[in-house]
Motif scaffolding. Structure first.
Motif, PDB file in Angstrom:
ATOM      1  N   UNK A 265       0.821  -1.216   0.000  1.00  0.00           N
ATOM      2  CA  UNK A 265       0.000   0.000   0.000  1.00  0.00           C
ATOM      3  C   UNK A 265       0.855   1.267   0.000  1.00  0.00           C
ATOM      4  N   UNK A 266       2.037   1.231   0.665  1.00  0.00           N
ATOM      5  CA  UNK A 266       2.907   2.412   0.641  1.00  0.00           C
ATOM      6  C   UNK A 266       3.662   2.504  -0.681  1.00  0.00           C
ATOM      7  N   UNK A 267       4.022   1.354  -1.248  1.00  0.00           N
ATOM      8  CA  UNK A 267       4.706   1.354  -2.553  1.00  0.00           C
ATOM      9  C   UNK A 267       3.810   1.947  -3.634  1.00  0.00           C
ATOM     10  N   UNK A 268       2.517   1.673  -3.545  1.00  0.00           N
ATOM     11  CA  UNK A 268       1.573   2.182  -4.548  1.00  0.00           C
ATOM     12  C   UNK A 268       1.382   3.697  -4.419  1.00  0.00           C
ATOM     13  N   UNK A 269       1.546   4.211  -3.208  1.00  0.00           N
ATOM     14  CA  UNK A 269       1.479   5.662  -3.030  1.00  0.00           C
ATOM     15  C   UNK A 269       2.753   6.313  -3.579  1.00  0.00           C
ATOM     16  N   UNK A 332       0.559  11.587 -13.135  1.00  0.00           N
ATOM     17  CA  UNK A 332       0.927  11.759 -11.721  1.00  0.00           C
ATOM     18  C   UNK A 332      -0.049  12.678 -10.979  1.00  0.00           C
ATOM     19  N   UNK A 333      -0.269  13.930 -11.445  1.00  0.00           N
ATOM     20  CA  UNK A 333      -1.203  14.776 -10.693  1.00  0.00           C
ATOM     21  C   UNK A 333      -2.631  14.231 -10.719  1.00  0.00           C
ATOM     22  N   UNK A 334      -3.046  13.629 -11.836  1.00  0.00           N
ATOM     23  CA  UNK A 334      -4.410  13.074 -11.894  1.00  0.00           C
ATOM     24  C   UNK A 334      -4.546  11.867 -10.970  1.00  0.00           C
ATOM     25  N   UNK A 335      -3.502  11.076 -10.827  1.00  0.00           N
ATOM     26  CA  UNK A 335      -3.535   9.933  -9.902  1.00  0.00           C
ATOM     27  C   UNK A 335      -3.591  10.411  -8.456  1.00  0.00           C
ATOM     28  N   UNK A 336      -2.861  11.506  -8.184  1.00  0.00           N
ATOM     29  CA  UNK A 336      -2.922  12.079  -6.839  1.00  0.00           C
ATOM     30  C   UNK A 336      -4.321  12.612  -6.539  1.00  0.00           C
ATOM     31  N   UNK A 337      -4.954  13.223  -7.532  1.00  0.00           N
ATOM     32  CA  UNK A 337      -6.329  13.706  -7.353  1.00  0.00           C
ATOM     33  C   UNK A 337      -7.287  12.534  -7.137  1.00  0.00           C
ATOM     34  N   UNK A 338      -7.071  11.433  -7.863  1.00  0.00           N
ATOM     35  CA  UNK A 338      -7.880  10.223  -7.666  1.00  0.00           C
ATOM     36  C   UNK A 338      -7.739   9.731  -6.228  1.00  0.00           C
ATOM     37  N   UNK A 339      -6.516   9.723  -5.734  1.00  0.00           N
ATOM     38  CA  UNK A 339      -6.260   9.328  -4.341  1.00  0.00           C
ATOM     39  C   UNK A 339      -7.054  10.210  -3.382  1.00  0.00           C
ATOM     40  N   UNK A 377      -4.550  -0.271  -7.580  1.00  0.00           N
ATOM     41  CA  UNK A 377      -3.426   0.659  -7.639  1.00  0.00           C
ATOM     42  C   UNK A 377      -3.960   2.082  -7.813  1.00  0.00           C
ATOM     43  N   UNK A 378      -3.147   3.049  -7.379  1.00  0.00           N
ATOM     44  CA  UNK A 378      -3.536   4.461  -7.488  1.00  0.00           C
ATOM     45  C   UNK A 378      -3.147   5.041  -8.856  1.00  0.00           C
ATOM     46  N   UNK A 379      -2.154   4.493  -9.473  1.00  0.00           N
ATOM     47  CA  UNK A 379      -1.679   5.046 -10.747  1.00  0.00           C
ATOM     48  C   UNK A 379      -2.747   4.828 -11.832  1.00  0.00           C
ATOM     49  N   UNK A 380      -3.143   5.891 -12.469  1.00  0.00           N
ATOM     50  CA  UNK A 380      -4.230   5.848 -13.461  1.00  0.00           C
ATOM     51  C   UNK A 380      -3.690   5.459 -14.830  1.00  0.00           C
ATOM     52  N   UNK A 381      -3.600   4.176 -15.028  1.00  0.00           N
ATOM     53  CA  UNK A 381      -3.189   3.645 -16.312  1.00  0.00           C
ATOM     54  C   UNK A 381      -4.146   2.544 -16.714  1.00  0.00           C
TER      55      UNK A 381
END
Length: 383
Positions: A265-269, A332-339, A377-381
């Motif tokens: 979970x921390x690696x995905x962040x 990156x910023x969109x994935x952070x916003x998703x988080x 995963x948090x990364x939006x791919x």
């Protein structure tokens, strides 16, 4: 249970009967899988293939010639009673062994010493009876207790008596009815709202008192039947509002951050370069996981309710991710916003408690992300 109850207490017989059934409730809680509690067949309370209990609710001392000891011993010497199937035969009594009683060392000594204790008690009883007969010139009936003792004396050379004596345990000074009830509430009602605990125990007692007994069969409660009843009553009496536990909520320590640094979970962040939220994520993860695995581990209903809550939390994530994927411009910023959006979703209700604070829900999210089987995963791919 045919007992002489607490002296001068008109309700003592009823108390003794209720006491027996609360002992049955206690033994039901102590059952292991595959066992069953049987009532009024082999004795007062029986735990299958384990222990047999004769239950006594008395106020006087347990002396050498007390009816409870000798009547219990004679009950276990009945021809139809098979002592070999038990690991212990227990006289469970509220009485305390008298200070001058030969029974004080009973549980600490072996078979030969116990046989000698019985013989000594019976010999002394015969001497007293002979003196009484001489004083009254043979008038008067022999006391009932001496009849019981003589029956035992007649069996001193019988192997069954030796087996019974070997297994016989005296559980004296056991909690009386009010203290037993308080013990049941303290130990076995932790998952029940305080205001509902009396009703919970009353319902369990009612269940014990209302068996579905077919003619010719035993009055018994199986492990699975009792577990299902406890679960149903817990769900019923857990309803209401109770503050959600916050015992394990605290900022992470340095050793926590080190220990969880490489967790999924921390690696995905870190994969979305959102380093500033990792400390809070660890704090929430520890709060949620410790609450689930420590706070809830003794309570069947809260654990079941957690499973429902966790599924609802998981169900919120995927549609939010699909929505975010449709508008990705900068990963990156969109994935952070998703988080951030997931962390701000409405917290589902948790049956039996006030709605948990977001930190607990967010910790549950991290628990999901820590589970490799869920492939979150948090990364939006796109896959």
């Amino acid at each position: 249970m045919s007992d002489q109850k607490l002296a001068n207490d008109a309700s003592s017989s009823t108390h003794g009967l209720i006491y027996q059934f609360y002992i049955a409730v206690l033994k039901c809680f102590e059952m292991t899988e595959g066992q069953k509690v049987i009532l009024e067949r082999y004795g007062d309370v029986t735990v299958s293939a384990s222990q047999q209990f004769e239950v006594k609710h008395y106020g006087d001392a347990l002396t050498d010639s007390h009816i409870n000891f000798w009547n219990t011993l004679n009950n276990w010497l009945r021809p139809d009673f098979d002592a070999s199937q038990y690991s212990a035969l227990v006289l469970f009594t509220t009485q305390k062994i008298g200070p001058n009683s030969s029974l004080r060392e009973w549980n600490e000594v072996g078979l030969v010493a116990r046989m000698n204790i019985l013989k000594s008690i019976i010999d002394e009883a015969e001497v007293r009876e002979q003196k009484r007969q001489n004083d009254k010139k043979g008038q008067g009936d022999t006391p009932q207790i001496l009849h019981l003792q003589r029956r035992v004396m007649e069996r001193l050379q019988i192997e069954k008596l030796r087996k019974v004596i070997e297994l016989f345990v005296i559980a004296d000074a056991s909690p009386d009815l009010p203290n037993l009830y308080a013990r049941l509430k303290q130990i076995h009602c932790k998952g029940i709202l305080e205001k509902n605990r009396d009703d919970f125990l009353s319902s369990l007692l009612g269940y014990i008192l209302s068996p579905s007994v077919e003619e010719g069969k035993s009055w018994e409660i199986t492990y699975n039947e009792f577990s299902n009843k406890v679960a149903a009553l817990t769900a019923l009496y857990h309803k209401g509002t109770s503050r959600f536990p916050v015992k394990y909520r605290r900022p992470p320590q340095t050793e926590d951050i080190t220990a969880l640094h490489d967790n999924p979970f921390t690696a995905k962040i870190r994969d979305i370069q959102y380093h500033e939220v990792i400390s809070k994520a660890i704090s929430d993860y520890l709060y949620a996981s410790n609450t689930v695995f420590e706070e809830f581990r003794e309570y069947k209903a809260p654990t079941d309710n957690y499973k429902v809550f966790a599924e609802e939390v998981l169900d919120q994530i995927e549609p939010t991710r699909r929505l975010a994927l449709r508008s990705v411009k900068d990963i990156i910023p969109d994935s952070q916003s998703f988080y951030d959006n997931v962390m701000q979703l409405t917290v589902p209700t948790f049956s039996g408690f006030e709605t948990p604070i977001p930190s607990f829900r967010n910790g549950v999210i991290h628990m999901h992300f820590n589970d490799p089987s869920k492939k979150l995963k948090w990364r939006l791919e796109n896959e």
